[in-house]
Design a protein around this motif. Structure first.
Motif, PDB file in Angstrom:
ATOM      1  N   ASN A 297       0.952  -1.326  -0.033  1.00  0.00           N
ATOM      2  CA  ASN A 297      -0.085  -0.171   0.088  1.00  0.00           C
ATOM      3  C   ASN A 297       0.703   1.172   0.027  1.00  0.00           C
ATOM      4  OD1 ASN A 297      -2.589  -1.331   0.032  1.00  0.00           O
ATOM      5  ND2 ASN A 297      -2.156  -1.877   2.447  1.00  0.00           N
ATOM      6  N   LEU A 298       1.884   1.295  -0.813  1.00  0.00           N
ATOM      7  CA  LEU A 298       2.690   2.200  -0.948  1.00  0.00           C
ATOM      8  C   LEU A 298       2.531   3.394  -2.082  1.00  0.00           C
ATOM      9  CD1 LEU A 298       6.102   0.713  -0.310  1.00  0.00           C
ATOM     10  CD2 LEU A 298       5.255   2.090   0.995  1.00  0.00           C
ATOM     11  N   ILE A 299       1.516   3.397  -2.966  1.00  0.00           N
ATOM     12  CA  ILE A 299       1.177   4.227  -3.562  1.00  0.00           C
ATOM     13  C   ILE A 299      -0.044   4.934  -3.791  1.00  0.00           C
ATOM     14  CG2 ILE A 299       0.613   4.373  -6.185  1.00  0.00           C
ATOM     15  CD1 ILE A 299       2.174   1.885  -6.848  1.00  0.00           C
ATOM     16  N   ILE A 300      -0.037   6.031  -3.362  1.00  0.00           N
ATOM     17  CA  ILE A 300      -1.270   7.061  -3.053  1.00  0.00           C
ATOM     18  C   ILE A 300      -1.416   8.301  -3.933  1.00  0.00           C
ATOM     19  CG2 ILE A 300      -0.931   6.649  -0.522  1.00  0.00           C
ATOM     20  CD1 ILE A 300       0.266   9.206  -0.294  1.00  0.00           C
TER      21      ILE A 300
ATOM     22  N   CYS B   3       1.906   8.965  -6.195  1.00  0.00           N
ATOM     23  CA  CYS B   3       3.299   8.922  -5.624  1.00  0.00           C
ATOM     24  C   CYS B   3       3.489   8.068  -4.729  1.00  0.00           C
ATOM     25  CB  CYS B   3       3.645  10.256  -5.330  1.00  0.00           C
ATOM     26  SG  CYS B   3       2.618  10.914  -3.968  1.00  0.00           S
ATOM     27  N   ILE B   4       4.615   7.799  -4.061  1.00  0.00           N
ATOM     28  CA  ILE B   4       5.083   6.928  -2.893  1.00  0.00           C
ATOM     29  C   ILE B   4       4.439   7.547  -1.711  1.00  0.00           C
ATOM     30  CG2 ILE B   4       6.886   5.926  -1.787  1.00  0.00           C
ATOM     31  CD1 ILE B   4       6.341   4.446  -4.481  1.00  0.00           C
ATOM     32  N   ASP B   5       4.073   6.914  -0.773  1.00  0.00           N
ATOM     33  CA  ASP B   5       3.501   7.316   0.538  1.00  0.00           C
ATOM     34  C   ASP B   5       4.867   7.356   1.569  1.00  0.00           C
ATOM     35  OD1 ASP B   5       2.630   7.612   2.920  1.00  0.00           O
ATOM     36  OD2 ASP B   5       0.653   6.560   2.719  1.00  0.00           O
ATOM     37  N   GLU B   6       5.189   8.523   1.628  1.00  0.00           N
ATOM     38  CA  GLU B   6       6.714   8.462   2.235  1.00  0.00           C
ATOM     39  C   GLU B   6       6.304   8.179   3.752  1.00  0.00           C
ATOM     40  OE1 GLU B   6       9.345  11.985   1.847  1.00  0.00           O
ATOM     41  OE2 GLU B   6       7.927  12.705   0.247  1.00  0.00           O
ATOM     42  N   LYS B   7       5.410   8.515   4.212  1.00  0.00           N
ATOM     43  CA  LYS B   7       5.155   8.240   5.805  1.00  0.00           C
ATOM     44  C   LYS B   7       5.022   6.605   5.935  1.00  0.00           C
ATOM     45  CE  LYS B   7       1.930   8.870   9.831  1.00  0.00           C
ATOM     46  NZ  LYS B   7       1.638   7.614   9.870  1.00  0.00           N
TER      47      LYS B   7
END
Length: 260
Positions: free
Chosen positions: A196-199, A215-219
């Protein structure tokens, strides 16, 4: 990119044809993004913003299983390089058709050639897919013109031994290597989805037209377990995550090019 009319290259049909070749990228002057692959992100990320764009999966392609949840990511993502902040205007291409940068994405460099998937039945009626070389129709030079211009003869598609021109052989090899990396990229994206890294990308500047990008979920990325990070490292996903995050700094570069 624009809608192009590709033709499959056949020896009998294109025996005495040549092809146009130039460093003019005007064909992509209205293209605002292009797909990119894992093998080139180390060069793309230095110059261009990288994002994901999405299409919903066809529900018939994936049966519901015990692992699926209401929060499962059911989108098909494509990794892209953003080329503009304005619709129908590729600001990476100047008025002379030249590229405003150092690295040109593979999709553009291989034009007017491309690979097409051909589906055929084998002797057991099983469907087999294969890739075949195509060319954009308007870049074909007919035999009657080839005969009148020595320069065209240098770009003949098939030589006297009925083999592909050496230049086209190199392009074909390039396309095949890019296709391999394309499949690798798809595999990495599936692992990013698994975690679940793409938001959706949040655009904080309303003046910029940056809609429908992901984009990538940095948190969430920073909170991954050691096991998950190892999985990403092994497939190339770790480098993709870092590159995508860093590449977003290049939005300022596109903004600068838009103003000059």
């Amino acid at each position: 990119m624009n809608n192009f009319n590709y033709q499959i290259l056949h020896l009998e049909q294109h025996k005495n044809f040549a092809f146009k070749h130039s460093n003019d990228y005007s064909f992509a002057k209205q293209t605002i993004f292009v797909p990119i692959v894992l093998a080139e992100i180390h060069k793309v990320a230095i110059e261009l913003p990288m994002f994901f764009v999405a299409n919903e999966n066809n529900a018939t392609n994936n049966e519901t299983n015990a692992e699926n949840t209401e929060n499962a990511d059911n989108k098909n993502y494509t990794l892209i390089a953003l080329l503009s902040l304005q619709n129908n205007l590729n600001i990476m291409i100047n008025k002379a058709g030249k590229w405003n940068g150092q690295y040109v994405p593979a999709t553009l460099r291989s034009f007017p050639f491309a690979l097409a998937t051909i589906s055929q039945k084998d002797n057991d009626d099983n469907i087999k897919n294969s890739l075949t070389l195509c060319i954009e129709k308007s870049y074909l030079i007919p035999p009657e013109l080839v005969e009148t211009n020595a320069n065209f003869k240098q770009n003949i598609i098939f030589d006297e031994n009925k083999n592909l021109n050496e230049q086209i052989k190199k392009i074909l090899d390039f396309l095949q290597q890019t296709e391999i990396s394309k499949q690798q990229t798809k595999n990495v994206i599936e692992i990013l989805k698994k975690h679940n890294l793409i938001i959706p990308y949040t655009n904080n500047n309303p003046a910029l037209k940056l809609n429908d990008l992901f984009c990538i979920d940095e948190k969430r990325f920073n909170e991954l377990s050691a096991e998950a990070l190892k999985e990403l490292q092994n497939c190339g996903g770790l480098y993709l995550c870092y590159s995508q995050i860093v590449s977003m700094n290049n939005i300022d570069k596109l903004l600068y090019l838009l103003k000059i």
